[in-house]
Design an enzyme around this catalytic site. Structure first.
Site, PDB file in Angstrom:
ATOM      1  CG  HIS A  44      79.296  -5.541  13.385  1.00  0.00           C
ATOM      2  ND1 HIS A  44      79.361  -6.020  14.680  1.00  0.00           N
ATOM      3  CD2 HIS A  44      80.558  -5.669  12.881  1.00  0.00           C
ATOM      4  CE1 HIS A  44      80.591  -6.434  14.935  1.00  0.00           C
ATOM      5  NE2 HIS A  44      81.336  -6.221  13.865  1.00  0.00           N
ATOM      6  CB  SER A  88      84.352  -6.306  15.158  1.00  0.00           C
ATOM      7  OG  SER A  88      83.907  -7.244  14.203  1.00  0.00           O
ATOM      8  CG  ASP A 109      76.239  -6.555  15.890  1.00  0.00           C
ATOM      9  OD1 ASP A 109      76.477  -7.420  15.017  1.00  0.00           O
ATOM     10  OD2 ASP A 109      77.136  -5.902  16.453  1.00  0.00           O
TER      11      ASP A 109
END
Length: 211
Positions: free
Chosen positions: A193, A125, A180
């Protein structure tokens, strides 16, 4: 179902991670505080994750490497200057310059302190933005020591053309789950995610194949 970015903190901590994958007690500051090892793993965690490696993909990959190469791996998370706060995702680089600089310094430390080590790296991320920003501008003598990089839920995937600029694509593995949307250049957080622990075994295998 789509979640607002500000819900990420609550959802991230509730994401499905087994106790074994978390490896809560796993060392995460070994480059700074320990001896040199043949392999050095540097990782930048996702937003809101605690510690230096986080509690999902970071410790998972670290533990996988250590199991495959016992007593030969040093794991190092990016922090504490990298705070993994939510707001930094909105910055132009997808994270802070302070975080990028800290990661850069860790790569340089590995090269100077342990010139014979093989470096592998990763990010999840916001941590992927940290890795994009740091690796792209490393001097060649440091960059050449990085054998492989794994990125989960890459927030810079679209912006940087599916690669880390100025770094070989054959040494990079980007994991973008179906659905995602951060991989499509947005900051819309979906359930996809938070699925990347399933990719940890493949990521470990990829990094080992580059050593």
């Amino acid at each position: 179902m789509k979640f607002a970015l500000l819900a990420l903190a609550a959802v991230a901590l509730a994401s499905p991670v087994t106790l074994d994958e978390r490896q809560i007690a796993i060392p995460e500051n070994e480059l700074r505080t320990g001896p040199c090892e043949p392999i050095t793993f540097i990782f930048a965690r996702a937003s809101t994750e605690p510690g230096l490696l986080g509690i999902s993909t970071g410790p998972g990959v670290c533990n996988g490497l250590k199991l495959a190469r016992p007593f030969k791996v040093a794991c190092q998370g990016v922090g504490p200057a990298y705070t993994a706060d939510l707001a930094s995702n909105f910055l132009p680089q997808g994270t802070t310059q302070v975080a990028i600089d800290e990661a850069t310094d860790l790569f340089k430390l590995a090269a100077s302190k342990c010139p014979d080590t093989q470096i592998v790296a990763g990010g999840y991320s916001q941590g992927t933005a940290v890795m994009h920003g740091a690796i792209r501008n490393l001097p060649d003598n440091v960059k050449n020591l990085i054998r492989g990089v794994v990125l989960f839920g890459d927030t810079r995937n679209k912006q940087d053309g599916g690669r880390i600029p100025n770094f070989p694509t054959d040494r990079t593995k980007i994991y973008c789950a179906l659905g995602d949307l951060v991989c499509e250049g947005t900051l819309v957080i979906t359930a996809a995610h938070f699925t990347y622990t399933v990719n940890v075994p493949g990521a470990v295998a990829f990094l080992l194949s580059k050593l």
